[in-house]
Write an enzyme that holds these catalytic residues in place. Sequence first.
Site, PDB file in Angstrom:
ATOM      1  N   CYS A  27      40.508  37.460  69.799  1.00 37.19           N
ATOM      2  CA  CYS A  27      40.466  36.009  70.016  1.00 37.19           C
ATOM      3  C   CYS A  27      40.092  35.540  68.540  1.00 37.19           C
ATOM      4  O   CYS A  27      40.363  35.840  67.714  1.00 37.19           O
ATOM      5  CB  CYS A  27      39.577  35.624  71.168  1.00 37.19           C
ATOM      6  SG  CYS A  27      38.063  36.023  70.868  1.00 37.19           S
ATOM      7  N   ALA A  28      39.603  34.144  68.855  1.00 31.44           N
ATOM      8  CA  ALA A  28      39.316  33.385  67.552  1.00 31.44           C
ATOM      9  C   ALA A  28      38.126  34.217  66.569  1.00 31.44           C
ATOM     10  O   ALA A  28      38.296  34.139  65.595  1.00 31.44           O
ATOM     11  CB  ALA A  28      38.976  32.101  67.912  1.00 31.44           C
TER      12      ALA A  28
END
Length: 479
Positions: A27-28
């Site tokens: 993810c981020a």
Amino acid sequence: MAKYTDSAKELLEYVGGSDNISVVTHCATRMRFVLNDSNKADLDKVEEMDLVKGTFTNAGQFQVIIGNEVSTFYNEFTKIAGVGDTSKEDAKVAAKQNMNFLQRMISHLAEIFTPLIPALVVGGLILGFRNVIGAIPEFGPNGNQTLIELSQFWAGTHAFLWLIGEAIFHFLPVGIVWAITRKMGTTQILGIVLGITLVSPQLLNAYAVPGAEAIPFWDFGFATVEMIGYQAQVIPAILAGFVLAYLEIGLRKVIPNVISMIFVPFFALIPAVLIAHVVLGPIGWEIGSWISNIVYSGLTSAFGWLFAAAFGFAYAPLVITGLHHMTNAIDLQLMSEFGGTNLWPMIALSNIAQGSAVVAMIIINRHDEKEKQVSVPSAISCYLGVTEPAMFGINLKYGFPFLAAMIGSMTAAVISVGSGVMANSIGVGGIPGFLSIQADDWAMFFVAMAVAIVVPIILTMIFSKMKMGQNAFERLGKK
């Protein structure tokens, strides 16, 4: 040699090698692993890596916090590991092999409501703004008029915004049934159609049912069916959606492909609509009313403070297990029955409390640059309603900040419930959450919010002086 070659090789070794990786994505800020055998992963060695800023396991996935450079590291890691790229949906499916029955059920519930949250947040903000301009008589020369009484512009804005609010909340069953068909991989337009039949203008609006002198009905000669709408109702929509999905799945197994395009939709949709209005709608309505009445009565009774204290203290641990997703359905049911929810404000306060504990850890570890790379973004995201990085990356790692946040959340929840704070709907679960609070309750919510900020910070610092996190600090010192 690429920038992260050595680190990628290290991480691959510490998670048990390529054969132990079922799925990996990112993810981020985090690498997300679904491991075939979690016992083969050496968590201590993973956390000792310079590149790694923390680890935790959630929803069947082993997650490694890397930071903003995670996408570059991920590309290098997958090349070295020989593990193919995959989607987050694939990762979720694979992760379920590591879940028990209850976790799987909660995961299903989360997958239904997660796609709806952006609309619900927008709806909450809109209802809050309409309250400000239409329900607060604090304006005008004498300070006793609302904005819509003073200005045609605000009156028109107030009426126009209801177009969006009504679409989100009154027609919520459409979104719920759509989300179920999307999750189950069945025909989404059929879900939309079924949802529309639950809120059709032909039906008596759900909000008009309690005061109706007579309820219209369909007369089939041998039986009658009440024409009741299920505006804003959650459980009837969930039950109807699953019936439609399973009917379609079953029919596709027995009807030949050459005629399935005609007969599967026909024999799935019509029975689902009939079952929804004859059986599931009334049953779901009763179940929803029963749940919302118990929660509301508990929070508004003489012992409401005790219920609030228990919920405020326990909500963060519920996030760890994933059980917090159940509160979405309860919040929406409370909104349907009582025009607002006194449960959601406590959730926003819990998020704020977790972020405040991280702020204290930022102050305590202000000379640790590596720690700040995790703690500062975690605190910001927590104050904006996303708690997992703060909880798993910082608070649970040390232990005592998590406890301090739970106590702060509990105290703030008692103040919120004790003063009757109500939210129009689900909103941004952090500091901006005040925009979803009913305007008359803003003052007391700000008081509760201040408590959720100050108490965890003070307690975290006190607990750190008491050496409650001594072992964690010693482990950090070895890095």
